[in-house]
Design a protein around this motif. Structure first.
Motif, PDB file in Angstrom:
ATOM      1  N   LEU A 198       0.828  -1.209   0.000  1.00 51.59           N
ATOM      2  CA  LEU A 198       0.000   0.000   0.000  1.00 51.59           C
ATOM      3  C   LEU A 198       0.863   1.260   0.000  1.00 51.59           C
ATOM      4  N   LEU A 199       1.995   1.212   0.683  1.00 51.58           N
ATOM      5  CA  LEU A 199       2.897   2.366   0.709  1.00 51.58           C
ATOM      6  C   LEU A 199       3.434   2.665  -0.683  1.00 51.58           C
ATOM      7  N   PHE A 200       3.911   1.631  -1.385  1.00 53.25           N
ATOM      8  CA  PHE A 200       4.415   1.844  -2.735  1.00 53.25           C
ATOM      9  C   PHE A 200       3.305   2.322  -3.669  1.00 53.25           C
ATOM     10  N   LEU A 201       2.096   1.788  -3.490  1.00 53.30           N
ATOM     11  CA  LEU A 201       0.972   2.235  -4.306  1.00 53.30           C
ATOM     12  C   LEU A 201       0.649   3.700  -4.037  1.00 53.30           C
ATOM     13  N   ALA A 202       0.699   4.095  -2.758  1.00 52.82           N
ATOM     14  CA  ALA A 202       0.439   5.493  -2.409  1.00 52.82           C
ATOM     15  C   ALA A 202       1.511   6.409  -2.997  1.00 52.82           C
ATOM     16  N   VAL A 203       2.772   5.962  -2.942  1.00 48.72           N
ATOM     17  CA  VAL A 203       3.861   6.763  -3.521  1.00 48.72           C
ATOM     18  C   VAL A 203       3.663   6.919  -5.029  1.00 48.72           C
ATOM     19  N   LEU A 204       3.267   5.818  -5.696  1.00 50.10           N
ATOM     20  CA  LEU A 204       3.045   5.867  -7.142  1.00 50.10           C
ATOM     21  C   LEU A 204       1.918   6.828  -7.478  1.00 50.10           C
ATOM     22  N   PHE A 205       0.785   6.692  -6.802  1.00 53.60           N
ATOM     23  CA  PHE A 205      -0.349   7.571  -7.078  1.00 53.60           C
ATOM     24  C   PHE A 205      -0.014   9.026  -6.769  1.00 53.60           C
ATOM     25  N   THR A 206       0.715   9.252  -5.674  1.00 57.23           N
ATOM     26  CA  THR A 206       1.093  10.621  -5.315  1.00 57.23           C
ATOM     27  C   THR A 206       1.977  11.236  -6.388  1.00 57.23           C
ATOM     28  N   ALA A 207       2.928  10.455  -6.897  1.00 60.37           N
ATOM     29  CA  ALA A 207       3.824  10.968  -7.936  1.00 60.37           C
ATOM     30  C   ALA A 207       3.046  11.301  -9.210  1.00 60.37           C
ATOM     31  N   ILE A 208       2.105  10.432  -9.581  1.00 62.13           N
ATOM     32  CA  ILE A 208       1.325  10.671 -10.798  1.00 62.13           C
ATOM     33  C   ILE A 208       0.432  11.900 -10.640  1.00 62.13           C
ATOM     34  N   VAL A 209      -0.269  11.982  -9.515  1.00 61.07           N
ATOM     35  CA  VAL A 209      -1.197  13.094  -9.311  1.00 61.07           C
ATOM     36  C   VAL A 209      -0.449  14.418  -9.189  1.00 61.07           C
ATOM     37  N   SER A 210       0.683  14.406  -8.481  1.00 66.24           N
ATOM     38  CA  SER A 210       1.442  15.647  -8.291  1.00 66.24           C
ATOM     39  C   SER A 210       1.966  16.200  -9.609  1.00 66.24           C
ATOM     40  N   LYS A 211       2.240  15.311 -10.571  1.00 70.05           N
ATOM     41  CA  LYS A 211       2.740  15.770 -11.867  1.00 70.05           C
ATOM     42  C   LYS A 211       1.625  16.051 -12.861  1.00 70.05           C
ATOM     43  N   GLY A 212       0.452  15.464 -12.649  1.00 68.28           N
ATOM     44  CA  GLY A 212      -0.567  15.542 -13.673  1.00 68.28           C
ATOM     45  C   GLY A 212      -1.731  16.459 -13.400  1.00 68.28           C
ATOM     46  N   TYR A 213      -1.962  16.846 -12.135  1.00 65.13           N
ATOM     47  CA  TYR A 213      -3.181  17.619 -11.862  1.00 65.13           C
ATOM     48  C   TYR A 213      -3.145  18.997 -12.523  1.00 65.13           C
ATOM     49  N   THR A 214      -1.957  19.552 -12.744  1.00 62.53           N
ATOM     50  CA  THR A 214      -1.875  20.875 -13.371  1.00 62.53           C
ATOM     51  C   THR A 214      -2.285  20.844 -14.837  1.00 62.53           C
ATOM     52  N   ALA A 215      -2.313  19.663 -15.456  1.00 62.98           N
ATOM     53  CA  ALA A 215      -2.710  19.581 -16.870  1.00 62.98           C
ATOM     54  C   ALA A 215      -4.188  19.876 -17.064  1.00 62.98           C
ATOM     55  N   PHE A 216      -4.973  19.827 -15.991  1.00 63.24           N
ATOM     56  CA  PHE A 216      -6.397  20.100 -16.114  1.00 63.24           C
ATOM     57  C   PHE A 216      -6.690  21.591 -16.168  1.00 63.24           C
ATOM     58  N   GLN A 217      -5.638  22.419 -16.126  1.00 60.18           N
ATOM     59  CA  GLN A 217      -5.771  23.859 -16.328  1.00 60.18           C
ATOM     60  C   GLN A 217      -4.804  24.285 -17.421  1.00 60.18           C
ATOM     61  N   GLN A 218      -5.184  25.299 -18.162  1.00 59.60           N
ATOM     62  CA  GLN A 218      -4.364  25.793 -19.262  1.00 59.60           C
ATOM     63  C   GLN A 218      -4.322  27.320 -19.202  1.00 59.60           C
ATOM     64  N   THR A 219      -3.141  27.882 -19.392  1.00 61.30           N
ATOM     65  CA  THR A 219      -2.978  29.331 -19.381  1.00 61.30           C
ATOM     66  C   THR A 219      -3.491  29.922 -20.690  1.00 61.30           C
ATOM     67  N   HIS A 220      -4.306  30.978 -20.590  1.00 64.65           N
ATOM     68  CA  HIS A 220      -4.835  31.675 -21.755  1.00 64.65           C
ATOM     69  C   HIS A 220      -4.387  33.134 -21.721  1.00 64.65           C
ATOM     70  N   VAL A 221      -4.302  33.730 -22.903  1.00 61.30           N
ATOM     71  CA  VAL A 221      -3.873  35.116 -23.071  1.00 61.30           C
ATOM     72  C   VAL A 221      -5.038  35.907 -23.665  1.00 61.30           C
ATOM     73  N   LEU A 222      -5.311  37.072 -23.091  1.00 62.79           N
ATOM     74  CA  LEU A 222      -6.359  37.958 -23.598  1.00 62.79           C
ATOM     75  C   LEU A 222      -5.745  38.922 -24.603  1.00 62.79           C
ATOM     76  N   LEU A 223      -6.255  38.906 -25.842  1.00 61.78           N
ATOM     77  CA  LEU A 223      -5.738  39.764 -26.904  1.00 61.78           C
ATOM     78  C   LEU A 223      -6.858  40.642 -27.452  1.00 61.78           C
ATOM     79  N   ASP A 224      -6.467  41.854 -27.854  1.00 58.26           N
ATOM     80  CA  ASP A 224      -7.381  42.768 -28.552  1.00 58.26           C
ATOM     81  C   ASP A 224      -7.070  42.666 -30.043  1.00 58.26           C
ATOM     82  N   VAL A 225      -7.905  41.980 -30.774  1.00 60.18           N
ATOM     83  CA  VAL A 225      -7.638  41.666 -32.179  1.00 60.18           C
ATOM     84  C   VAL A 225      -8.551  42.511 -33.065  1.00 60.18           C
TER      85      VAL A 225
END
Length: 422
Positions: free
Chosen positions: A37-64
């Protein structure tokens, strides 16, 4: 009396030793479970810590300014929309003059920004000749800076963005023109060479079509084979040989099935390469042994008295099996089928051999269209050099794990809900 007391002492000593061994074995077992369970928790923590930011994307506001000299009714599809995006960036930073600096400035926004502007103009042609505000995706390097994945203290030569680009990013941030938004593109787009435009929808649809083919073939074939072998097949050396081979096939590495699919379905039958049809056929071969073994185990769990009672009241062998035994064994068969499908969902090696590793941008619309699958998409992104693909790889793994957990949860629910205990 002395002999009886001596025997009792020996027995007590032996029992104490056995009890100590039992407690020691339990502690070892609990320790093994805890370590797992410890190794599984470490694996899930590593995946989530690296991947949760992908659910947001930076956008730029432009006057076109939608220049009517560039965009007009005659060229709505082919107009230089990306050029209008570049012009709006030059208006924001009029001091940028050099060719190299302009090129770096244009790289602050995604190369797909022009497509977003084009879509807005196609939806509302009254925008031509007007100045509009539009949010467009930032380049993946800008996105990594905003999310804190770039060490700005590193020398300029070790960063993808130079000091001028970082200063422009800071200026846009101070003006409120940078914003992190929910990354809908990740769930609705196909693959792309640009990380900020890449999504998992194409791979998800490819996995759906592939699993649909697999389920449509493997469940009826596996159920029929299990029923025949367990209820109707004569007991001789041929059926024994067949059972041994089915058990052996369940342990064959999955890439062997991919080689078989490459030789038979592609080279011999000439089926379309990189299609869910071929992928589903290959995964059917891989999951059939698992479904057959689970189906036979479910049939064996039905008490013989059910068969005997049906036969005693005049039912034929066929009626006893299909009217009484099979309905009682069906929940166990479904559980085995779902587990087999979950294994098929996570397979990559056999799909690589039949060409589903190709770079596919379009969303597949049928079983013969070129497609990829979710685990193969993860494999492709993991091999990409861009830092932004690291978080997308982890996020796609999270989605895949979610599907696997859902399928295994459904198997457990079906087992607990419908399984009969005799």
């Amino acid at each position: 009396m002395e002999s009886h007391s001596g025997i009792a002492a020996v027995v007590k000593k032996t029992l104490n030793r056995r009890y100590r061994a039992e407690r020691r074995f339990r502690r070892i077992g609990l320790a093994a479970v805890a370590v797992g369970l410890l190794f599984l928790a470490v694996l899930f923590t590593a995946i989530v810590s690296k991947g949760y930011t992908a659910f947001q994307q930076t956008h730029v506001l432009l006057d076109v300014y939608v220049d009517p000299d560039v965009v007009h009714v005659g060229n709505l599809d082919s107009a230089d929309y990306q050029g209008l995006i570049k012009a709006s960036l030059r208006e924001l930073f009029p001091d940028v003059k050099g060719h190299r600096d302009k090129r770096n400035l244009y790289k602050l926004v995604s190369s797909g920004a022009g497509s977003i502007l084009r879509q807005k103009v196609l939806e509302d042609t009254s925008l031509i000749g007007r100045r509009i505000q539009i949010w467009v995706p930032a380049d993946d390097d800008v996105d990594m800076v905003i999310k804190g994945h770039v060490d700005r203290s590193l020398p300029e030569s070790q960063r993808r963005l130079n000091n001028k680009s970082l200063a422009w990013v800071d200026a846009l941030k101070e003006q409120g023109r940078l914003e992190k938004r929910w990354n809908l593109t990740f769930f609705t787009a196909g693959d792309s060479r640009e990380p900020e435009l890449a999504g998992i929808w194409g791979a998800t649809v490819g996995s759906f079509y592939t699993l649909l083919i697999t389920l449509s073939l493997s469940f009826p074939l596996g159920t029929a084979a299990a029923v025949y072998l367990e209820e109707f097949a004569p007991r001789n050396r041929w059926t024994d040989l067949l059972e041994v081979n089915i058990n052996n096939l369940a342990a064959v590495p999955s890439i062997v099935f991919g080689l078989l699919g490459l030789a038979v379905f592609l080279n011999f039958f000439g089926l379309p390469r990189s299609s869910p049809l071929v992928g589903g056929l290959v995964l059917t071969l891989m999951t059939l042994p698992t479904i057959i073994i689970a189906g036979r185990a479910a049939l064996q769990s039905v008490p013989p008295s059910i068969r005997d009672a049906a036969l005693a009241v005049g039912a034929s062998k066929m009626q006893a099996v299909f009217h009484h035994v099979l309905p009682l064994a069906l929940p166990g068969m479904l559980t085995g089928t779902i587990i087999g499908m979950a294994r098929a969902l996570g397979e990559t090696a056999p799909l690589l051999m039949v060409g589903m590793v190709a770079f596919i941008v379009d969303i597949p619309r049928g079983f013969t269209d070129a497609a990829t699958a979710l685990p193969v998409q993860i494999f492709l992104w993991a091999d990409s050099p861009e830092r932004a693909f690291v978080e997308k790889t982890s996020a796609a793994i999270m989605v895949l794990l979610g599907f696997l957990i859902l399928m295994n949860g459904a198997a457990v629910f079906l087992r607990n809900r419908y399984e009969r205990r005799w």
